[in-house]
Design a protein around this motif. Structure first.
Motif, PDB file in Angstrom:
ATOM      1  N   GLU A   6     -21.675  15.611  28.182  1.00 40.41           N
ATOM      2  CA  GLU A   6     -21.189  15.003  26.947  1.00 40.41           C
ATOM      3  C   GLU A   6     -20.969  16.121  25.932  1.00 40.41           C
ATOM      4  OE1 GLU A   6     -23.291  12.319  23.698  1.00 40.41           O
ATOM      5  OE2 GLU A   6     -23.022  11.264  25.617  1.00 40.41           O
ATOM      6  N   SER A   7     -19.762  16.170  25.388  1.00 41.99           N
ATOM      7  CA  SER A   7     -19.421  17.164  24.389  1.00 41.99           C
ATOM      8  C   SER A   7     -18.279  16.635  23.540  1.00 41.99           C
ATOM      9  CB  SER A   7     -19.006  18.482  25.055  1.00 41.99           C
ATOM     10  OG  SER A   7     -18.650  19.435  24.090  1.00 41.99           O
ATOM     11  N   CYS A   8     -18.325  16.911  22.255  1.00 39.09           N
ATOM     12  CA  CYS A   8     -17.254  16.510  21.329  1.00 39.09           C
ATOM     13  C   CYS A   8     -17.054  14.997  21.319  1.00 39.09           C
ATOM     14  CB  CYS A   8     -15.941  17.199  21.680  1.00 39.09           C
ATOM     15  SG  CYS A   8     -16.045  18.971  21.833  1.00 39.09           S
ATOM     16  N   GLY A   9     -18.121  14.228  21.549  1.00 41.25           N
ATOM     17  CA  GLY A   9     -18.018  12.783  21.524  1.00 41.25           C
ATOM     18  C   GLY A   9     -17.382  12.177  22.755  1.00 41.25           C
ATOM     19  N   ARG A  10     -17.178  12.959  23.793  1.00 39.81           N
ATOM     20  CA  ARG A  10     -16.569  12.478  25.036  1.00 39.81           C
ATOM     21  C   ARG A  10     -17.407  12.933  26.221  1.00 39.81           C
ATOM     22  NH1 ARG A  10     -10.176  13.827  24.121  1.00 39.81           N
ATOM     23  NH2 ARG A  10      -9.955  12.595  22.234  1.00 39.81           N
ATOM     24  N   GLN A  11     -17.145  12.322  27.371  1.00 42.40           N
ATOM     25  CA  GLN A  11     -17.821  12.722  28.594  1.00 42.40           C
ATOM     26  C   GLN A  11     -16.808  13.338  29.549  1.00 42.40           C
ATOM     27  OE1 GLN A  11     -19.901   9.306  30.096  1.00 42.40           O
ATOM     28  NE2 GLN A  11     -21.416   9.357  28.452  1.00 42.40           N
ATOM     29  N   GLU A  23     -12.164  19.574  22.872  1.00 44.08           N
ATOM     30  CA  GLU A  23     -11.708  19.693  21.496  1.00 44.08           C
ATOM     31  C   GLU A  23     -12.268  20.999  20.959  1.00 44.08           C
ATOM     32  OE1 GLU A  23     -12.139  16.378  18.905  1.00 44.08           O
ATOM     33  OE2 GLU A  23     -11.626  14.959  20.482  1.00 44.08           O
ATOM     34  N   ASN A  37     -26.293  18.649  27.142  1.00 47.01           N
ATOM     35  CA  ASN A  37     -26.213  17.192  27.240  1.00 47.01           C
ATOM     36  C   ASN A  37     -25.578  16.779  28.563  1.00 47.01           C
ATOM     37  OD1 ASN A  37     -27.268  17.203  24.684  1.00 47.01           O
ATOM     38  ND2 ASN A  37     -25.344  16.802  23.676  1.00 47.01           N
TER      39      ASN A  37
END
Length: 128
Positions: A6-11, A23, A37
């Motif tokens: 999970e990074s930048c609010g996405r998986q 992003e 994460n």
């Protein structure tokens, strides 16, 4: 072996050697980056699912480049009012190459090899 991070609010589903477009991340080109994460890790034998993250697992990558994506045009229009607006947008991204998925067992093995004392060589001279 693959992992879902999970990074930048996405998986993102990643495996070693993949090139992923995130992003914009605040990291310089050529620098290493670590993703803590990790939501899921799977190898040939088992699957580990985190609640919410898997402990002891890290994904390492190297920042390849920064750039901007394809241009997207946004139109605003109101009928019969002669109101028209056009706006363009290019989303910034960071291109990352995934180099390694570190598991908890690899960390334990690394600690074991680091804590073993070096073998002493027999350096006594034989008398003739």
């Amino acid at each position: 072996m693959y992992a879902i991070i999970e990074s930048c609010g996405r998986q993102y589903k990643v495996s070693e050697g993949d090139v992923v477009f995130f992003e914009k991340l605040e990291a310089e080109e050529g620098k290493k980056i670590t993703f803590d994460n990790v939501v899921l890790v799977s190898d040939d034998k088992k699957v580990e699912v985190g609640t919410p993250f898997v402990k002891g697992i890290k994904v390492e990558g190297k920042v390849v480049s920064h750039g901007k994506g394809k241009k997207i045009l946004v139109y605003k229009y109101k009928a019969k009012k002669n109101y028209r607006r056009t706006q363009g947008h290019r989303q910034p991204y960071t291109k990352v190459e995934i180099t390694k998925i570190k598991t908890a067992t690899e960390k334990a093995e690394a600690k074991e090899t680091a804590t073993k004392p070096a073998e002493k060589k027999n350096t006594e001279k034989k008398e003739a």
